[in-house]
Scaffold this motif. Structure first.
Motif, short mmCIF file in Angstrom:
data_model
loop_
_atom_site.label_atom_id
_atom_site.label_comp_id
_atom_site.label_asym_id
_atom_site.label_seq_id
_atom_site.Cartn_x
_atom_site.Cartn_y
_atom_site.Cartn_z
N ARG A 270 0.84 -1.20 0.00
CA ARG A 270 0.00 0.00 0.00
C ARG A 270 0.87 1.24 0.00
NH1 ARG A 270 -0.41 1.35 5.85
NH2 ARG A 270 0.34 -0.57 6.76
N GLU B 13 3.50 -1.60 3.81
CA GLU B 13 3.87 -0.35 3.14
C GLU B 13 4.74 -0.65 1.92
OE1 GLU B 13 3.33 2.83 3.89
OE2 GLU B 13 2.62 2.81 5.97
N GLY C 63 -0.03 5.08 0.89
CA GLY C 63 -1.14 5.87 1.39
C GLY C 63 -2.38 5.01 1.42
N ARG C 64 -3.47 5.51 0.81
CA ARG C 64 -4.69 4.69 0.80
C ARG C 64 -4.84 3.89 -0.49
NH1 ARG C 64 -8.28 7.36 -2.26
NH2 ARG C 64 -7.69 9.48 -2.79
N HIS C 65 -3.78 3.88 -1.29
CA HIS C 65 -3.83 3.14 -2.55
C HIS C 65 -3.17 1.78 -2.44
CE1 HIS C 65 -5.03 6.72 -4.88
NE2 HIS C 65 -4.24 7.37 -4.04
N LYS D 261 -11.25 -5.24 4.54
CA LYS D 261 -10.10 -4.70 3.80
C LYS D 261 -8.83 -5.47 4.16
CE LYS D 261 -12.19 -1.39 1.55
NZ LYS D 261 -13.21 -2.36 1.05
#
Ligand code: MN
Ligand code: MN
Ligand code: MN
Length: 277
Positions: A68, A172, A70-72, A167
């Motif tokens: 991931r 990261e 950020g939020r992507h 989710k």
């Protein structure tokens, strides 16, 4: 000119062909250098190497990690890995565990909120050894008669915002780049065009990726609309990111993701294979 296909899948992740059959098909399609890059696993590489042995093809050890930024959610391909590295084995274990935890959470929620029992065991049957995901839960709900179609299973129970929409928390992007680098590999940002980001966002993503030690970007991923590769090249080149290309092949019959079936890298692009040849 040699044909490099540095991104494809076997049934060790979500493809349909055995690793040996992916190699055989790549040979048929005229691929000279192939990287098998299954999602979060290198399990298929031994079989692929055996299959490639007496064939006019060279096999590169690869993987495609989920991560991931950020939020992507972004996918990072690792190429030219040393399979004996502990870091790589640990990374694969961690990713497998992350998928497992999520599957357990989905099953728990379906049990508590919908009173559907044993969905994990049921979904596992459909997964047949591969990681359990929402499509497998959907197949089980269908089999049990809780829904009439797979579509209904997603609409009522598994789709966005529903009970089973858990989710997945991926590591990261920087951690994934570190795993690949520690395993002697080259980190490649996969299919940037698929993230549906604005150009500004994409530039920021590539900038961060380069800062974190990423070395290459897939300018070409399967059949693309003309101009896409050149546009990505304009973002990647100033950051010193090398060019990669691959089909993202998963199964026969999808001509837009056929092994070796994509356009060459744009003129002037420095290919990632400079790093491992
Ligand atoms: Mn896939
Ligand atoms: Mn991907
Ligand atoms: Mn892929």
């Amino acid at each position: 000119m040699l044909i490099y296909d540095l991104h494809c899948h076997s049934h060790c992740s979500d493809g349909t062909l055995a690793p040996a059959d992916v190699v055989a098909r790549a040979v048929e399609q005229g691929v000279d250098v192939l990287a098998l890059t299954d999602h979060d696993t290198t399990e298929g590489l031994q079989e692929a190497h055996n299959a490639a042995q007496n064939q006019p093809i060279r096999l590169i050890n690869g993987i495609e990690f989920s991560s991931r930024w950020g939020r992507h959610g972004v996918h990072i391909v690792g190429l030219n890995l040393d399979l004996s590295c502990d870091e790589l084995k640990q990374a694969e274990t961690q990713q497998r565990q992350a998928r497992l935890d999520r599957a357990e959470q989905i099953a728990e929620r379906l049990a508590h909120k919908c009173n559907f029992q044993n969905t994990l065991a049921g979904a596992r049957e459909f997964a047949g050894g591969e990681c359990v995901g929402r499509p497998h839960f959907a197949q089980y709900l269908l089999e049990q008669g809780h829904v009439k179609t797979i579509n209904e299973a997603f609409k009522k129970y598994l789709g966005s915002g529903k009970v089973g929409d858990v989710k997945q928390l991926w590591p990261e992007m920087g951690d994934v780049v570190d795993w690949i680098t520690a395993s002697g590999g080259v980190a490649v940002l996969a299919h940037p065009d698929k993230y549906k980001m604005t150009r500004t966002k994409l530039r920021a993503l590539m900038g961060d990726f380069a800062d974190l030690g990423g070395q290459s970007v897939e300018l070409v991923s399967g059949l693309q609309v003309s101009g896409v590769a050149e546009n990505l090249q304009k973002l990647a080149e100033p950051l010193g990111l090398l060019a990669s290309c691959g089909s993202d092949f998963h199964r026969p019959g999808q001509h837009w993701q056929e092994l070796g079936g994509f356009n060459p890298l744009p003129a002037g692009a420095r290919p990632v294979w400079e790093l491992f040849e």
